[in-house]
Design a protein around this motif. Structure first.
Motif, mmCIF file in Angstrom:
data_model
loop_
_atom_site.group_PDB
_atom_site.id
_atom_site.type_symbol
_atom_site.label_atom_id
_atom_site.label_comp_id
_atom_site.label_asym_id
_atom_site.label_seq_id
_atom_site.Cartn_x
_atom_site.Cartn_y
_atom_site.Cartn_z
ATOM 1 N N HIS A 224 57.494 52.889 24.327
ATOM 2 C CA HIS A 224 57.689 52.773 25.770
ATOM 3 C C HIS A 224 56.423 53.056 26.553
ATOM 4 C CE1 HIS A 224 61.618 53.663 23.957
ATOM 5 N NE2 HIS A 224 62.058 52.773 24.825
ATOM 6 N N VAL B 211 59.719 50.627 33.093
ATOM 7 C CA VAL B 211 59.532 50.974 31.686
ATOM 8 C C VAL B 211 59.387 49.691 30.885
ATOM 9 C CG1 VAL B 211 60.566 52.033 29.657
ATOM 10 C CG2 VAL B 211 60.830 53.115 31.883
ATOM 11 N N GLU C 275 58.888 47.997 27.130
ATOM 12 C CA GLU C 275 58.990 48.283 25.702
ATOM 13 C C GLU C 275 57.983 47.434 24.951
ATOM 14 O OE1 GLU C 275 62.926 47.647 24.330
ATOM 15 O OE2 GLU C 275 63.713 49.321 25.504
ATOM 16 N N HIS D 178 54.950 57.353 23.527
ATOM 17 C CA HIS D 178 55.148 57.102 24.952
ATOM 18 C C HIS D 178 53.824 57.052 25.681
ATOM 19 C CE1 HIS D 178 56.212 58.388 29.182
ATOM 20 N NE2 HIS D 178 56.713 57.195 29.042
#
Lengths: 143, 143
Positions: free
Chosen positions: B89, B98, B100, B127
């Motif tokens: 993410h 967000v 992916e 992340h």
DNA sequence: TTTACTGCAAAACATTTGCAATGAG
DNA sequence: CTCATTGCAAATGTTTTGCAGTAAA
């Protein structure tokens, strides 16, 4: 250490006793302290310091880039002084030990990937969990 | 979907209306819902469901491995159904979007690195944060 | 029928905020 | 002096828990 203090000043903020103390605590510790642990250590030096001040100091130090916050599986933050080389964390689900590791290839690969997609990356957190060598001894290797 | 239900049963737990509902909500959504969003959607189907039940269901589904929890920069969890291919993410610090992305090389490299150190990895979270292509347009490229 | 699971309300945490008093510059 | 910063207490937000009632097996 002194150059860190200077960084606080040059950010236009005041260099207070409390901010100095929080930074010193993180500097002296190689662990990943949470806000409460930092608060406890701070109180042992300056019994009047407030928990809110610890949180505010941490926020400031993060903003300046002197400190980083990590989520290590628990639902509260852990803090550490920003290290010269980026590194990542592995948490043992059994004993709770946190192991740091460097992974230049991983960092490199992730950055490239993101830049190809037009993303400008400013921060990166890699967190693994599982079982450390001591804790998975004696367990089956399947899975 | 039905095989997921079976997985709950075969874990020795009961397959309740509420657990089914939480899993269905996550299955139907491609976003990263937080507990409250899941609770809201659940209430629109079953107005009597409690927030505590949502949390308890999520904990169970995580335990079984059907659901994963991510910390995406905010101080509460986001949940998604476990995907066939692992992915990671990126959170845009400006618009909150967000994104992916898959990164097989990254995953591979991190796993190898850990296994070399005798660590058994069961979970991995990567992340990144920064600015998405829309948000860093017009900004200087220098840091 | 049994007992795991639920809903509710309260508790437990983690973190932030308002405000009058204080101290760094 | 001035106003950013502090300490305190109260507010906020997230997640967990105790318990009597409910429903899955």
């Amino acid at each position: 250490m002194d150059e860190y203090m200077e960084q606080i000043r040059s950010s236009g903020r005041r260099l207070t006793r409390q901010r100095k103390l929080v930074l010193e605590i993180l500097n002296d510790s190689q662990e990943h302290l949470d806000a409460d642990m930092i608060y406890d250590r701070a109180k042992s030096v300056d019994p009047n310091i407030g928990l809110a001040t610890v949180y505010r100091s941490l926020a400031l130090l993060k903003e300046i880039g002197l400190v980083q916050e990590h989520r290590l599986g628990e639902n509260h933050g852990h803090f550490e002084k920003t290290q010269p080389t980026p590194h990542h964390h592995f948490t043992c689900l059994k004993c709770g030990r946190v192991i740091e590791f460097e992974a230049p290839q991983v960092i490199e690969a992730a950055y490239k990937l993101c830049e190809n997609e037009g993303l400008q990356v400013t921060e990166m957190h890699l967190h693994l969990s599982g079982y450390c060598s001591q804790c998975h001894e004696g367990k089956l290797n399947c899975e």
